[in-house]
Design an enzyme around this catalytic site. Structure first.
Site, PDB file in Angstrom:
ATOM      1  N   GLY A  31      43.287  73.749  99.536  1.00  0.00           N
ATOM      2  CA  GLY A  31      43.137  75.203  99.470  1.00  0.00           C
ATOM      3  C   GLY A  31      43.839  75.815  98.274  1.00  0.00           C
ATOM      4  N   HIS A  34      41.017  77.310  92.953  1.00  0.00           N
ATOM      5  CA  HIS A  34      40.941  77.842  91.585  1.00  0.00           C
ATOM      6  C   HIS A  34      39.742  77.210  90.882  1.00  0.00           C
ATOM      7  CE1 HIS A  34      42.658  73.968  90.560  1.00  0.00           C
ATOM      8  NE2 HIS A  34      43.750  74.222  91.259  1.00  0.00           N
ATOM      9  N   HIS A  37      38.871  73.523  91.414  1.00  0.00           N
ATOM     10  CA  HIS A  37      38.129  73.233  92.647  1.00  0.00           C
ATOM     11  C   HIS A  37      36.672  73.692  92.499  1.00  0.00           C
ATOM     12  CE1 HIS A  37      42.365  73.912  94.270  1.00  0.00           C
ATOM     13  NE2 HIS A  37      42.108  72.677  94.665  1.00  0.00           N
ATOM     14  N   GLN A  61      51.163  63.705 103.328  1.00  0.00           N
ATOM     15  CA  GLN A  61      51.312  63.356 101.915  1.00  0.00           C
ATOM     16  C   GLN A  61      52.493  64.067 101.257  1.00  0.00           C
ATOM     17  OE1 GLN A  61      47.252  64.894 101.004  1.00  0.00           O
ATOM     18  NE2 GLN A  61      48.159  65.611  99.096  1.00  0.00           N
ATOM     19  N   GLY A 147      39.057  65.311  91.314  1.00  0.00           N
ATOM     20  CA  GLY A 147      39.384  65.796  89.969  1.00  0.00           C
ATOM     21  C   GLY A 147      40.175  64.770  89.164  1.00  0.00           C
ATOM     22  N   GLN A 148      39.858  64.681  87.886  1.00  0.00           N
ATOM     23  CA  GLN A 148      40.586  63.788  86.977  1.00  0.00           C
ATOM     24  C   GLN A 148      42.041  64.237  86.817  1.00  0.00           C
ATOM     25  OE1 GLN A 148      39.933  60.955  85.636  1.00  0.00           O
ATOM     26  NE2 GLN A 148      41.485  60.813  84.025  1.00  0.00           N
TER      27      GLN A 148
END
Ligand code: AMP
Length: 283
Positions: A31, A34, A37, A61, A147-148
């Protein structure tokens, strides 16, 4: 956009979608959405019939001294953004639902989860692989979008998918950045004004070093790391956690800079631990 808050409801809808042969793209997030995402959502929309986004701040995590309770929770804002991006289903599981009191099972990917970010964040990736594995079983997507920016996470999740025979393909999307190069992150909110300005050095240092590597002025990992370190310490008060040059597939350390290289770093600015990386294809 449908908002789903129960596993029962989610499973019912997934069964219906599968009966209709719909392809599902899935974006797991914590969440505080931005543009980073959003780029994953757009990729999924383009490539699948249905896009499902999950929002869950995953307690397993986070380490005991980390920012779990303080992590930004922005449900209203996130729903508006997901709707704008034409997400079909947004899934908000709860902690009780995913980790009931009698919960005992974890997924752990060995070796590559205890280096780089895993070195100082005990059990972090064990929490990541566990939650992603659980969500994959619940959502049953055809494709998962990562995402990278979290390059190590993407490599670990890919390994887990392969090792545990999950029937899903992975797409890793490029890092979305601010104008000055800082990688977008929910944790950028923790930066003071001064740190926010200084933090742009991370991307600049990686970019400059990549240029030098490609121009063959820098040939070893030792020199590349030294250059990045000197730029970061000269232009910021960030505390370096690590700078490493590794193989893009298995995260093994590289000594001589040849082939496909990932230079990854983590630097602390106050309470914010920022990640960035760059890939180099040196022929
Ligand atoms: P998070 O909500 O931070 O757990 O991130 C959810 C997903 O979004 C992960 O796959 C991240 O790697 C990805 N992501 C986060 N920030 C960015 C960014 N700046 N650019 C691209 N992807 C991102």
């Amino acid at each position: 956009m449908q908002t789903i808050r129960s596993i029962f409801h989610l499973k019912k809808i997934i069964t219906q979608l599968k009966q209709k042969n719909k392809t599902i793209g899935f974006i797991p997030t914590m969440g505080d959405l931005h543009e980073g995402h959003c780029s994953l959502m757009r990729n999924s929309r383009r490539e699948n019939d249905i896009t499902i986004l999950s929002i869950f701040v995953n307690p397993t995590q986070f380490g005991p001294k980390e920012d779990f309770t303080k992590y930004p929770r922005e449900e209203k804002k996130d729903k508006l953004l997901a709707k704008k991006e034409k997400v079909d289903i947004i899934f908000f599981p709860t902690e009780e639902m995913l980790y009931p009191k009698d919960y005992l099972t974890y997924i752990e990917t060995l070796n590559i989860s205890t280096i780089l970010c895993g070195k100082n964040r005990n059990n972090h990736f064990k929490g990541v692989t566990t939650i992603v594995g659980k969500l994959l079983n619940l959502v049953e997507p055809n494709k998962i979008y990562l995402g990278q920016k979290d390059a190590q996470q993407a490599i670990i999740v890919k390994q887990m998918i392969k090792d545990l025979n999950f029937s899903v393909t992975t797409k890793v999307c490029p890092i979305i950045r601010e104008k000055d190069g800082l990688a977008l992150s929910s944790r950028n909110k923790y930066l003071s004004k001064k740190d926010r300005l200084e933090a742009s050095i991370l991307h600049k240092a990686l970019k400059d070093t990549k240029k030098e590597v490609l121009a063959k002025n820098i040939k070893t990992s030792k020199k590349a790391k030294a250059k990045i370190k000197s730029l970061i310490t000269k232009f910021s008060s960030g505390k370096i956690d690590y700078i490493e040059c590794v193989n893009t597939k298995n995260l093994e350390n590289i000594t001589n800079l040849n082939g496909k290289i990932l230079i990854a770093l983590a630097v602390k600015f106050g309470k914010a631990r920022l990640l960035d990386n760059i890939t180099i294809n040196k022929k």
